[in-house]
Scaffold this motif. Structure first.
Motif, PDB file in Angstrom:
ATOM      1  N   TYR A  32       8.655   7.948  -8.090  1.00  0.00           N
ATOM      2  CA  TYR A  32       8.928   9.343  -7.725  1.00  0.00           C
ATOM      3  C   TYR A  32       7.748  10.228  -8.110  1.00  0.00           C
ATOM      4  O   TYR A  32       7.318  10.225  -9.258  1.00  0.00           O
ATOM      5  N   LYS A  33       7.241  10.984  -7.148  1.00  0.00           N
ATOM      6  CA  LYS A  33       6.075  11.847  -7.372  1.00  0.00           C
ATOM      7  C   LYS A  33       6.417  13.268  -6.942  1.00  0.00           C
ATOM      8  O   LYS A  33       6.916  13.508  -5.851  1.00  0.00           O
ATOM      9  N   ASN A  47      -0.886   9.820  -3.741  1.00  0.00           N
ATOM     10  CA  ASN A  47      -1.819  10.882  -3.357  1.00  0.00           C
ATOM     11  C   ASN A  47      -1.149  12.027  -2.601  1.00  0.00           C
ATOM     12  O   ASN A  47      -1.821  12.944  -2.138  1.00  0.00           O
ATOM     13  N   GLN A  48       0.181  11.974  -2.475  1.00  0.00           N
ATOM     14  CA  GLN A  48       0.916  13.029  -1.787  1.00  0.00           C
ATOM     15  C   GLN A  48       1.492  14.016  -2.809  1.00  0.00           C
ATOM     16  O   GLN A  48       1.703  13.683  -3.968  1.00  0.00           O
ATOM     17  N   GLY A  62       0.794  -1.221   0.000  1.00  0.00           N
ATOM     18  CA  GLY A  62       0.000   0.000   0.000  1.00  0.00           C
ATOM     19  C   GLY A  62       0.824   1.267   0.000  1.00  0.00           C
ATOM     20  O   GLY A  62       0.287   2.363  -0.205  1.00  0.00           O
ATOM     21  N   LEU A  63       2.141   1.125   0.222  1.00  0.00           N
ATOM     22  CA  LEU A  63       2.986   2.308   0.380  1.00  0.00           C
ATOM     23  C   LEU A  63       3.014   3.186  -0.860  1.00  0.00           C
ATOM     24  O   LEU A  63       2.739   4.390  -0.796  1.00  0.00           O
ATOM     25  N   THR A  64       3.348   2.601  -2.018  1.00  0.00           N
ATOM     26  CA  THR A  64       3.466   3.432  -3.216  1.00  0.00           C
ATOM     27  C   THR A  64       2.101   3.944  -3.685  1.00  0.00           C
ATOM     28  O   THR A  64       2.017   5.018  -4.280  1.00  0.00           O
ATOM     29  N   ILE A  65       1.047   3.170  -3.425  1.00  0.00           N
ATOM     30  CA  ILE A  65      -0.298   3.639  -3.767  1.00  0.00           C
ATOM     31  C   ILE A  65      -0.647   4.863  -2.934  1.00  0.00           C
ATOM     32  O   ILE A  65      -1.177   5.857  -3.432  1.00  0.00           O
ATOM     33  N   TRP A  66      -0.329   4.798  -1.655  1.00  0.00           N
ATOM     34  CA  TRP A  66      -0.573   5.929  -0.756  1.00  0.00           C
ATOM     35  C   TRP A  66       0.269   7.139  -1.168  1.00  0.00           C
ATOM     36  O   TRP A  66      -0.205   8.282  -1.167  1.00  0.00           O
ATOM     37  N   GLN A  82       3.381  15.580 -11.503  1.00  0.00           N
ATOM     38  CA  GLN A  82       4.276  14.750 -12.295  1.00  0.00           C
ATOM     39  C   GLN A  82       4.627  13.482 -11.518  1.00  0.00           C
ATOM     40  O   GLN A  82       4.828  13.519 -10.300  1.00  0.00           O
ATOM     41  N   HIS A  83       4.714  12.375 -12.237  1.00  0.00           N
ATOM     42  CA  HIS A  83       5.007  11.093 -11.601  1.00  0.00           C
ATOM     43  C   HIS A  83       5.934  10.307 -12.517  1.00  0.00           C
ATOM     44  O   HIS A  83       5.699  10.209 -13.718  1.00  0.00           O
ATOM     45  N   CYS A  84       6.987   9.732 -11.951  1.00  0.00           N
ATOM     46  CA  CYS A  84       7.950   8.946 -12.729  1.00  0.00           C
ATOM     47  C   CYS A  84       8.144   7.589 -12.051  1.00  0.00           C
ATOM     48  O   CYS A  84       8.361   7.532 -10.837  1.00  0.00           O
TER      49      CYS A  84
END
Length: 255
Positions: A218-219, A23-24, A16-20, A223-225
């Motif tokens: 990376y968020k 949203n940051q 759940g970490l990267t899914i959470w 932008q998200h990579c």
């Protein structure tokens, strides 16, 4: 000075970490065995979120050096290819539809270091107390991977036409024959406009299927990579600079 909170979490917590983190406003997660090649690293996942202090956009090398020397802390940095235009008398005008800033240097508010089920959360008391950190860890545990089922990809597009691609290859072959270069990596961009997906969930699923040693999520803002890399460009460890490329580079012979 950071405060550290230690806690045992379930083996599924990292799912759940990267899914959470998606949203940051700012978040990152390093996964893969390659990161443990360094002398002071030992983790299954190294992640964090929140911006405590930052530099955005390139002003000067001195500004970055001063920032690093002043703040002896975890510093997460991305460097855009076009920073080269500030360092040398060169320029480029490539299509950029992602629009990451040229440079981002960030001290995260909270850092997570996970080793199997042993979690260490490092934070500043000015931002969080221990109860809030515990609630945060529980919130992450409740994040679900079901969002990946909602992914919808648009139509596949190529940045170059077939004729443009072949023309570029012909030019590269000419340079090789002339001896101007001996090797070239030539790529083109594939993109899917009007797509809908959860990058964090995609990163988690992608890593499970292809656990490359240097994987990063990376968020930054909108932008998200996500990256699944088998190689490391450059690293500094105990004042030693080294690289871990896929290509085998033979040392120069005496002749």
């Amino acid at each position: 000075m950071r405060t550290h909170h230690k806690q045992i979490v379930s083996e599924n917590w990292v799912k759940g970490l990267t899914i959470w983190l998606s949203n940051q406003d700012f978040g990152f997660c390093f996964k893969g065995s390659g990161w443990n090649s360094f002398s002071e690293t030992d983790f299954d996942a190294f992640a964090g979120f929140g911006i405590k202090k930052q530099i955005q956009g390139f002003q000067s090398e001195d500004e970055i050096t001063e920032f690093v020397n002043l703040h002896r802390d975890y510093i997460i940095t991305h460097v855009n290819y076009d920073v080269k235009n500030h360092l040398e008398s060169i320029s480029s005008n490539n299509t950029d539809e992602i629009d990451f800033p040229e440079l981002q240097v960030t001290i995260p508010k909270v850092v997570f270091k996970l080793n199997k089920t042993h979690l260490v959360a490092s934070y500043f008391r000015a931002d969080y107390n221990e109860i809030e950190i515990q609630k945060l860890i529980s919130e992450i545990a409740r994040a679900t991977t079901s969002e990946i089922e909602k992914a919808k990809l648009g139509t596949l597009n190529w940045r170059l036409t077939k004729s443009q691609y072949i023309d570029a290859l012909t030019a590269l072959k000419t340079h090789i024959k002339r001896g101007n270069i001996y090797q070239a990596n030539y790529c083109q961009e594939l993109f899917w406009p009007k797509s809908e997906l959860n990058p964090g969930a995609t990163f988690h699923q992608g890593f499970e299927q292809n656990p490359n040693p240097f994987s990063v999520d990376y968020k930054l803002g909108k932008q998200h990579c996500i990256s699944f890399s088998p190689e490391l460009f450059l690293a500094v460890d105990n004042n030693t600079l080294f690289s871990l490329p896929m290509k085998v580079i033979a040392p120069l012979s005496k002749s």
